[in-house]
Design an enzyme around this catalytic site. Sequence first.
Site, short mmCIF file in Angstrom:
data_model
loop_
_atom_site.label_atom_id
_atom_site.label_comp_id
_atom_site.label_asym_id
_atom_site.label_seq_id
_atom_site.Cartn_x
_atom_site.Cartn_y
_atom_site.Cartn_z
N HIS A 557 -12.67 28.49 -7.70
CA HIS A 557 -12.08 29.53 -5.97
C HIS A 557 -11.13 29.95 -6.07
O HIS A 557 -10.12 29.80 -5.84
CB HIS A 557 -11.40 27.68 -5.02
CG HIS A 557 -12.74 26.97 -4.71
ND1 HIS A 557 -12.54 26.06 -3.70
CD2 HIS A 557 -13.86 27.33 -4.39
CE1 HIS A 557 -13.57 25.22 -3.79
NE2 HIS A 557 -14.50 26.41 -4.02
N HIS A 558 -11.28 30.79 -7.28
CA HIS A 558 -10.12 32.15 -7.70
C HIS A 558 -9.32 32.98 -6.78
O HIS A 558 -9.97 33.00 -5.41
CB HIS A 558 -10.81 33.09 -9.12
CG HIS A 558 -11.62 32.38 -9.76
ND1 HIS A 558 -13.05 32.14 -9.91
CD2 HIS A 558 -11.19 31.67 -10.68
CE1 HIS A 558 -13.58 31.36 -10.67
NE2 HIS A 558 -12.21 31.08 -11.52
#
Length: 628
Positions: A557-558
């Site tokens: 989930h950068h």
Amino acid sequence: MVNYCNLCYLVVIFLPLLSAFNLTEEFYLETYQILSGLGNYVLPVNNDEYFPMEETDEKTNATNWNGNFDFIIIGGGTAGGVIANRLTEENNYKVLIIEAGHPYPDPAAVLGLHPYFIFTKYNWGYNTTEQKNACLGSINDRCMCPRGKVLGGTSVINGGIYSRGSAGDFNFWEAIGNVGWGYDDVLPYFKKSEKCQIDRDLLDQDFHGFDGLQATGMAEDTPILTEAILEAFNEIGMPTLDYNGESSVGISRMQLYLDRSFRTDTAYAYLKSILDRVNLHIIYHALVTKIRFDGNTARGVEFMKDGILYFASAKKEVILSAGAINSPQLLMLSGIGPAQELRKHGIKCIKNSPNVGRNLMDHMIFPGLAYQINSSYYDNVTLEESLQLWTEGKRPLNSGAASGGEVIGFLKLSNDSYERPDCEIFVIGPPSVGGLLGTMLGYDDFYAPLLGSLDPSKTILVGVVVAHPSSRGTVKLTSNDPRDYPSIDTNFFSTSDLQTMNSCTQKALQVTSTQGFQKIGAQLIPMPIPECDDVFQQYSEDWWHCAFKVLSVTFYHHSGTTRMGKSITDSVVDSNLKVHGIEKFRVVDAGVIPELICGHTNAAVVMIAEKIADEIKREHKAPSPRSQ
Ligand SMILES: Cc1cc2nc3c(=O)[nH]c(=O)nc-3n(C[C@H](O)[C@H](O)[C@H](O)COP(=O)(O)OP(=O)(O)OC[C@H]3O[C@@H](n4cnc5c(N)ncnc54)[C@H](O)[C@@H]3O)c2cc1C
Ligand SMILES: *[C@@H]1O[C@H](CO)[C@@H](O)[C@H](O)[C@H]1NC(C)=O
Ligand SMILES: *[C@@H]1O[C@H](CO)[C@@H](O)[C@H](O)[C@H]1NC(C)=O
Ligand SMILES: *[C@@H]1O[C@H](CO)[C@@H](O)[C@H](O)[C@H]1NC(C)=O
Ligand SMILES: *[C@@H]1O[C@H](CO)[C@@H](O)[C@H](O)[C@H]1NC(C)=O
Ligand SMILES: *[C@@H]1O[C@H](CO)[C@@H](O)[C@H](O)[C@H]1NC(C)=O
Ligand SMILES: *[C@@H]1O[C@H](CO)[C@@H](O)[C@H](O)[C@H]1NC(C)=O
């Protein structure tokens, strides 16, 4: 090691089944190609594929003209695809998407096969840098960092979990200075995008949309198992609810990006049906290398395709949607970033913007709570049968999260004035553990033997996630050459996140002794972790911390690397996602997320893109499409 092709043997017999579902022979062959190529494909380590084999003058400046557009969207991914759809609703907007990846591969429709896509040309193939406190069970102490390189971007290769985040997450965004991003502001956009196909009895209906473009659905229950798991979490104080509804604190069947059987990524939902719009132009397999400015105004972009450098200009705006890794890289390559970093690589500074590439956030998962159950599931089906079941909208392949997605829930342990949960818990069931999940998590590291030793048809895995990590990492350039991959340091567990992970894990472990788990004969399987077992008493606090550092992987989930905020001293873009200090230039992708949500990022990214598309239309005073 991992058997990449445990499904490949079924190919030819399947043709009639596919045609019954109106699927073409190409679909079948392409699926076969993806599965059979897995063992041999080598992920790239740089962007050489776009460049000429030999050095040419064209490298330094583009003389090749690719036209003048109203809007240029860099990256036709999760966010870029949504914006392209909404902007081309206006006949008088001429829009260009420049996408580094390939056209949409039809087999991506089979959500349950998603882990395989990590080993294909549809992934950029990044890794993190060597980590100090995480990824220690992986080769070279690094985690892999997949990103979609395809129309639809990472939404095409992701796990398909539909999870928006809690109301408090967005109220927090607003409270830290992002006007217009409170829950009341964003809810209409979550609803606008959604075409909910989930049984209405399971929903807080007021919170869902039913006539948007992107379908959401649910896999049917696994007999006995799904109910038993829900019951177990009910017993430890997590009520069954709709986590995308009024409150997210509780447990629920997993909501997924599904249209009956088909994965509904951005390409499927927003682009496939509009590819013939005359005002939409898409260039594939083209790498944007630089945004060009006149003073402080974005004028257009340079991109490399088949070894030739082109330039295209934008009359109204350039929209950067290359994702939380590539967007900061491109900003810096174009002269927008921390002055010191730019100087280091000899890049002319257009704007000193100290937060470009900083504040990298991600969710860490601890996948170490594995339970053996006393009956087996889905060991009765071959791939051909699985695909046939898939055409009927049935498990295992129509579930997300490595095809075993069962339930997901959120826990609140601390006192947070925004009422945001602290942990996510999710349960993956057969047949993924040791099978597809093992493929996804363990391609070359510790997990492969560990998960491989579990019986996939008889194992469930309780995953634990710190919802709001305080660790912050960076994306930095490694040179001024767009061929080089950036360096991604997630810097996991550099703060009190280990303690939070422990609190979440201890709470999750309470399910071990519930009646729900007893019904399925669930027994915790001690994970052998030599690095920790040799040093610490098993299940002591120190042992747990060690286990988290060794076994944890990321949820991919950068975000945060181009975060939105009040000014250039705390952020990269303003609350309309305009780049601070630059005209006619926005960033719209996961990078603008100012603080991670308690959920998965895809839905928030789509919401952000929907909302900004409206804002762009408003600012450019587009006449309504009907008045044309
Ligand atoms: C394996 C995996 C599983 C995940 N599972 C889930 C899940 O179950 N649920 C969920 O909600 N989220 C999940 N996520 C996260 C979610 O998919 C991402 O947060 C989201 O898709 C990011 O969208 P984006 O628009 O920021 O970037 P992307 O969708 O990655 O879009 C960026 C696009 O830009 C293109 N591009 C990049 N650089 C250039 C360039 N220089 N020139 C031209 N084009 C370029 C890329 O090829 C890509 O198409 C997962 C992610 C991964 C990797
Ligand atoms: C296949 O196509 C036919 C004709 O277009 C249609 O009537 C039928 O519903 C389709 N079948 C499926 C399973 O989508
Ligand atoms: C990522 O790590 C894998 C495994 O060590 C390696 O094969 C690959 O080349 C690495 N990729 C990059 C871009 O460093
Ligand atoms: C590249 O081309 C543009 C447009 O023709 C020009 O303004 C710019 O100065 C050139 N840059 C270099 C480095 O030659
Ligand atoms: C396979 O088993 C699952 C449960 O384990 C069951 O729901 C499904 O109907 C079975 N499928 C077939 C083809 O027998
Ligand atoms: C939360 O804070 C309030 C006021 O500070 C306190 O009364 C309450 O006990 C706290 N609750 C928890 C769960 O810590
Ligand atoms: C699993 O164990 C439970 C509890 O002992 C029992 O009720 C159930 O019948 C068992 N199921 C199977 C398939 O053995």
